[in-house]
Write an enzyme that holds these catalytic residues in place. Sequence first.
Site, PDB file in Angstrom:
ATOM      1  N   ARG A   7      70.565  71.645  33.365  1.00  0.00           N
ATOM      2  CA  ARG A   7      69.474  70.936  34.046  1.00  0.00           C
ATOM      3  C   ARG A   7      69.919  69.488  34.234  1.00  0.00           C
ATOM      4  NH1 ARG A   7      63.553  69.527  31.469  1.00  0.00           N
ATOM      5  NH2 ARG A   7      62.724  68.384  33.279  1.00  0.00           N
ATOM      6  N   HIS A   8      69.629  68.919  35.395  1.00  0.00           N
ATOM      7  CA  HIS A   8      70.038  67.544  35.683  1.00  0.00           C
ATOM      8  C   HIS A   8      69.634  66.579  34.573  1.00  0.00           C
ATOM      9  CE1 HIS A   8      65.951  66.128  36.517  1.00  0.00           C
ATOM     10  NE2 HIS A   8      65.759  67.275  37.166  1.00  0.00           N
ATOM     11  N   PHE A  10      68.185  63.109  32.766  1.00  0.00           N
ATOM     12  CA  PHE A  10      66.874  62.446  32.809  1.00  0.00           C
ATOM     13  C   PHE A  10      66.777  61.563  34.054  1.00  0.00           C
ATOM     14  CE2 PHE A  10      63.536  59.640  30.947  1.00  0.00           C
ATOM     15  CZ  PHE A  10      62.690  60.621  30.467  1.00  0.00           C
ATOM     16  N   SER A  11      65.718  61.775  34.842  1.00  0.00           N
ATOM     17  CA  SER A  11      65.587  61.078  36.126  1.00  0.00           C
ATOM     18  C   SER A  11      64.609  59.906  36.050  1.00  0.00           C
ATOM     19  CB  SER A  11      65.117  62.054  37.209  1.00  0.00           C
ATOM     20  OG  SER A  11      63.730  62.325  37.066  1.00  0.00           O
ATOM     21  N   GLY A  21      59.281  67.488  41.729  1.00  0.00           N
ATOM     22  CA  GLY A  21      59.466  68.575  42.682  1.00  0.00           C
ATOM     23  C   GLY A  21      60.607  68.335  43.652  1.00  0.00           C
ATOM     24  N   ARG A  59      69.609  64.078  42.072  1.00  0.00           N
ATOM     25  CA  ARG A  59      69.727  64.090  40.618  1.00  0.00           C
ATOM     26  C   ARG A  59      70.576  65.265  40.120  1.00  0.00           C
ATOM     27  NH1 ARG A  59      64.576  65.436  42.331  1.00  0.00           N
ATOM     28  NH2 ARG A  59      63.462  67.178  41.341  1.00  0.00           N
ATOM     29  N   GLU A  86      64.314  72.120  42.758  1.00  0.00           N
ATOM     30  CA  GLU A  86      63.216  72.219  41.799  1.00  0.00           C
ATOM     31  C   GLU A  86      62.024  72.936  42.439  1.00  0.00           C
ATOM     32  OE1 GLU A  86      61.904  72.708  39.157  1.00  0.00           O
ATOM     33  OE2 GLU A  86      61.803  70.822  38.035  1.00  0.00           O
ATOM     34  N   ARG A 113      50.581  73.533  36.213  1.00  0.00           N
ATOM     35  CA  ARG A 113      51.941  73.333  35.704  1.00  0.00           C
ATOM     36  C   ARG A 113      52.516  74.586  35.055  1.00  0.00           C
ATOM     37  NH1 ARG A 113      52.760  68.120  32.095  1.00  0.00           N
ATOM     38  NH2 ARG A 113      54.916  68.727  32.506  1.00  0.00           N
ATOM     39  N   ARG A 114      51.693  75.367  34.372  1.00  0.00           N
ATOM     40  CA  ARG A 114      52.215  76.429  33.520  1.00  0.00           C
ATOM     41  C   ARG A 114      51.875  77.852  33.962  1.00  0.00           C
ATOM     42  NH1 ARG A 114      56.589  74.731  31.852  1.00  0.00           N
ATOM     43  NH2 ARG A 114      56.491  72.772  30.721  1.00  0.00           N
ATOM     44  N   GLY A 182      64.822  72.111  36.082  1.00  0.00           N
ATOM     45  CA  GLY A 182      64.121  72.839  35.039  1.00  0.00           C
ATOM     46  C   GLY A 182      63.544  74.163  35.496  1.00  0.00           C
TER      47      GLY A 182
END
Length: 227
Positions: A7-8, A10-11, A21, A59, A86, A113-114, A182
Amino acid sequence: MELVFIRHGFSEWNAKNLFTGWRDVNLTERGIEEAKSAGQKLKAAGYEFDIAFTSVLTRAIKTCNIVLEESNQLWIPQVKNWRLNERHYGALQGLDKKATAEQYGDEQVHIWRRSYDISPPDLDAADPNSAHNDRRYAHLPKDVIPNAENLKITLERVLPFWEDQIAPALLSGKRVLVTAHGNSLRALAKHIIGISDAEIMDFEIPTGQPLVLKLDDKLNFVEKFYL
């Protein structure tokens, strides 16, 4: 065989706690260091790659470049594809996560979100920040470009790229690195590992940490571990 996910790093919007997104944001200094560390871990563990796959978002591309540079493999082919982007967070993109929860309620934002199959509100295609107005997607049919996605839709988007590009590369004997996001990586992991709709909600991939998936010669999942 082994498949490596990263995963990229921390942005900037991870740092600001904003929904990101498909919005194109850069890595922070922390994210750059995470990517360097990932490359160094791969080099120390003796990982060599024949091809790298990444998204068309800065990213992820920068993370891929840094990882390959740190492991002395910047020369290998890289394939950038929108299908590894993403998850599209719709009208939530650019909004503060805490403020959004205060406006709509924690429960509603948690569902957006979930939930595996419930999407957030659509982003208007005419919005200046819509992917419909971004030339990196100009070659795509308008009805293919999402205005919002849940994880189920994200998996449906990512899966053709797995079947057309990543899986054939693995089956041909190539050593593969996938540097993405992610939720696009969670979607791929769900398919490869066989994670249930309920269990995937608690399956997280941290930024900048190499996740190794061991597969048999038919791409059946064997085990996973982090370097």
